[in-house]
Design an enzyme around this catalytic site. Structure first.
Site, mmCIF file in Angstrom:
data_model
loop_
_atom_site.group_PDB
_atom_site.id
_atom_site.type_symbol
_atom_site.label_atom_id
_atom_site.label_comp_id
_atom_site.label_asym_id
_atom_site.label_seq_id
_atom_site.Cartn_x
_atom_site.Cartn_y
_atom_site.Cartn_z
ATOM 1 N N ASP A 1 -8.498 4.396 14.542
ATOM 2 C CA ASP A 1 -8.583 3.400 13.472
ATOM 3 C C ASP A 1 -9.103 2.164 14.191
ATOM 4 O O ASP A 1 -8.472 1.230 14.044
ATOM 5 C CB ASP A 1 -7.465 3.100 12.674
ATOM 6 C CG ASP A 1 -7.689 2.455 11.509
ATOM 7 O OD1 ASP A 1 -8.904 2.347 11.044
ATOM 8 O OD2 ASP A 1 -6.815 1.872 10.945
ATOM 9 N N ARG B 1 5.411 0.487 8.021
ATOM 10 C CA ARG B 1 6.658 -0.126 8.194
ATOM 11 C C ARG B 1 7.911 0.439 7.323
ATOM 12 O O ARG B 1 9.001 0.341 7.836
ATOM 13 C CB ARG B 1 6.434 -1.840 7.562
ATOM 14 C CG ARG B 1 5.887 -2.435 8.779
ATOM 15 C CD ARG B 1 5.499 -3.714 8.188
ATOM 16 N NE ARG B 1 4.246 -3.706 7.334
ATOM 17 C CZ ARG B 1 3.694 -4.291 6.730
ATOM 18 N NH1 ARG B 1 3.778 -5.597 7.096
ATOM 19 N NH2 ARG B 1 2.327 -4.246 5.934
#
Ligand code: C5P
Length: 242
Positions: A60, A216
């Site tokens: 990415d 997360r």
């Protein structure tokens, strides 16, 4: 595809040591995302490490450049056997087409399957106000995102990154073969953090996402393995048939 294989976990750490620690800690994860910070720190070494562990790689780096340069970057990425690569749709049709052809060349040279190139339509950090007043683009945000996705599709790209809010519209407009990858996903029990307008993993799959980027809620959980497994279970129970 199993629910676990639909989850891409970002290696959002600063260096190789921390990345290896995360890989060692979460062997259940099959698909990892390498972003700018880690790639600038380690270079392609991290890609080699992931391949040696038979992991899938989402590179990415959000490429954006003139056609020749963009094509060179995609050709080079393909030589490492990465699976997904991001580039900005705003690079334009010529650049996207050339990039797609170059990715196939790079993969063929090394005997790897060609990576799927996916477009960034509009960074989710930009809102309707930024689009209108900073970028001076006279389209409503959903319409702009849709036009960028269609441009990517017409240029031969495999799919796009999109927010869970956009996935349903893009799935309808671009059809079932267009790959949709969604960050901004949060299980109901996880902290939202700095993400805005989040949806649950099961809801994102139901709306039409192919892959979910979930960081997360897994990596910062007290028990990352349990968090990953809990999400997989929720997908099995509530998502589309995986
Ligand atoms: O920790 P969290 O689940 O928010 O991580 C999401 C990941 O997806 C991060 O690596 C973030 O940079 C990336 N991302 C995003 N929104 C986008 C594109 C990428 O959150 N539009």
């Amino acid at each position: 595809m199993s629910p676990a294989d639909r989850i891409i976990v970002p290696l959002d750490v600063a260096g190789k040591e921390a990345a290896i620690a995360l890989l060692d800690h979460l062997p259940q994860v099959t698909f990892w995302k390498v972003g700018l910070e880690l790639f600038v720190s380690t270079g392609p070494e991290i890609l080699v490490e992931l391949k040696s562990r038979q992991k899938k790689i989402f590179l990415d780096l959000k490429f954006h450049d003139i056609p020749n340069t963009l094509a060179g970057a995609c050709r080079a990425a393909a030589r490492y056997g990465v699976d997904l690569v991001t580039l900005h749709a705003t690079a334009g049709k010529d650049a996207l087409r050339l990039a797609q052809a170059a990715a196939i060349e790079g993969a063929t040279e090394t005997g790897n399957p060609a990576p799927r190139l996916i477009a960034i339509t509009l960074l989710t950090s930009l809102n309707a106000h930024n689009l209108a007043f900073d970028l001076k683009i006279p389209l409503e945000l959903p319409e702009y995102v849709l036009q960028m996705a269609l441009l990517a599709q017409e240029s031969g790209l495999a799919g796009a990154v999109c927010s869970p809010q956009e996935v349903e519209q893009l799935r309808q407009a671009c059809g079932s073969d267009f790959l949709l990858v969604c960050p901004g996903v949060r299980p109901a029990w996880a902290e939202v953090g700095d993400q805005r307008r989040v949806v649950t993993p099961a809801a994102a799959l139901k709306a039409g996402a192919d892959y979910l980027v979930i960081g997360r809620p897994i990596t910062a959980a007290d028990d990352s393995i349990a968090a990953f497994e809990r999400i997989c279970e929720e997908l099995e129970q509530g998502g589309k048939s995986c």
